[in-house]
Design an enzyme around this catalytic site. Structure first.
Site, PDB file in Angstrom:
ATOM      1  N   ARG A  27       0.869  -1.178   0.000  1.00 42.48           N
ATOM      2  CA  ARG A  27       0.000   0.000   0.000  1.00 42.48           C
ATOM      3  C   ARG A  27       0.903   1.223   0.000  1.00 42.48           C
ATOM      4  NH1 ARG A  27      -3.500  -2.953  -1.278  1.00 42.48           N
ATOM      5  NH2 ARG A  27      -5.575  -3.261  -0.338  1.00 42.48           N
ATOM      6  N   GLU A  85      -4.551   7.770  -4.878  1.00 43.29           N
ATOM      7  CA  GLU A  85      -4.784   7.101  -6.157  1.00 43.29           C
ATOM      8  C   GLU A  85      -6.108   7.571  -6.747  1.00 43.29           C
ATOM      9  OE1 GLU A  85      -4.470   2.856  -5.704  1.00 43.29           O
ATOM     10  OE2 GLU A  85      -2.441   2.970  -4.900  1.00 43.29           O
ATOM     11  N   HIS A 108      -1.644   0.637 -10.072  1.00 38.60           N
ATOM     12  CA  HIS A 108      -2.256  -0.323  -9.135  1.00 38.60           C
ATOM     13  C   HIS A 108      -2.922  -1.468  -9.888  1.00 38.60           C
ATOM     14  CE1 HIS A 108      -4.033  -0.655  -4.807  1.00 38.60           C
ATOM     15  NE2 HIS A 108      -3.750  -1.846  -5.324  1.00 38.60           N
TER      16      HIS A 108
END
Length: 323
Positions: free
Chosen positions: A239, A268, A287
């Site tokens: 993360r 994000e 991601h």
């Protein structure tokens, strides 16, 4: 609680799973033998609300706001992600609701992407791609992964698969995990979190594959990056908050570390004005390391197994139980 709800629990796939994905998972679960009248795929928030009160099990992407207040029969929540930091774990624990995650589903694609990152930095492939875009012929000297050291922070399903692939390439593998008794044999040097600085100092590549918790938030900061050093590369598939992003940008700008491969970020999508986009020693991906065409079949396997555990009254034996 009726005998029927125990033997044939109702499983609700919330709208946050996504309508197409939810419908596909429902069909797969029914094909796997789950009772068709007990598996509901909600396409809209209204449909989730409609079935929440009768749901014994709940499958979620994001957890629907306020659903816990309406889900009177809820006994089990299944996350479709490995991380559960976005879920109300404390509230579920207080209510005695089991929480399971999808650990293992994404291990293969993420580990392969980590290997790709390391090969890219070792062979300078990211820089060569920029040269190609500029039609510029400039030879570079590539290195080899064999003989290099990878430090893996968080040796769960993902970290273990990273260790296996790295070992196959002849790398020395250091692993960081709280429970050393559970450390896989493929790890050459097993360390606890107390030894993180030693691992940073030894590593050519430092791979973050740990969950985000109070203990791991900000785990990698200026001190750890300085120990990684000018030839070291940070790889983050955990993360974004596990690494202090400001400290990382500073280390990259000053060449305090050799580079970074990042699939996760503090914010994000990564804002367009982030300096990480323009740094030549950074590999940015959106991601997507866990993406794979095999997710649905792997999710189905976990869901079907855990549904049957719930029906048999064995929630303690559920696969990937977190709470």
């Amino acid at each position: 609680m009726t005998a029927e709800s125990t033997d044939r629990p109702t499983l609700l796939l919330a709208h946050t799973v996504g309508p197409d994905r939810g419908s596909d998972l429902r069909d797969r679960l029914v094909d796997d033998g789950l009772p068709a009248d007990r598996v509901v795929a909600a396409a809209t928030p209204a449909e989730t609300d409609e079935h929440a009160a009768d749901a014994d099990g709940l499958v979620v992407g994001r957890f629907p706001e306020g659903l816990l207040k309406r889900a009177d029969s809820l006994r089990w929540v299944q996350a479709l992600s490995s991380g559960t930091d976005h879920l109300p774990t404390d509230d579920l624990a207080d209510r005695g609701v089991a929480l399971t995650n999808a650990a293992g589903v994404h291990a293969e694609p993420i580990a392969e992407q980590v290997l790709g990152y390391m090969l890219s930095f070792e062979r300078d492939l990211h820089a060569l791609a920029r040269q190609q875009a500029e039609a510029r012929w400039e030879r570079r000297e590539g290195g080899e992964l064999r003989g290099k050291t990878v430090g893996i922070v968080g040796v769960g399903a993902i970290g273990t698969r990273v260790a296996e692939l790295a070992s196959a390439f002849g790398m020395e593998v250091w692993g960081v995990r709280r429970d050393l008794d559970a450390m896989p044999d493929v790890v050459d040097e097993a360390r606890t979190p107390d030894d993180l600085h030693e691992v940073c100092l030894a590593a050519d590549y430092l791979v973050l594959a740990c969950p985000l918790t109070d203990e791991t938030e900000g785990l990698i900061g200026g001190d750890e990056l300085r120990l990684l050093g000018g030839d070291g590369v940070l790889v983050n598939v955990a993360r974004g908050e596990v690494c202090d992003q400001d400290a990382l940008v500073g280390a990259l700008r000053s060449n305090l570390i050799g580079g970074a491969a990042l699939d996760v970020f503090e914010e994000e999508p990564l804002p367009g004005d982030s300096p990480l986009w323009d740094l030549s020693n950074v590999f940015v991906t959106p991601h997507m390391a866990g993406s794979t065409p095999h997710k649905a079949e792997r999710w189905t396997e976990i869901l079907a197994e855990n549904y049957r555990r719930l029906a048999e009254g064995d929630p303690d034996d559920m696969r990937n139980r977190v709470v």
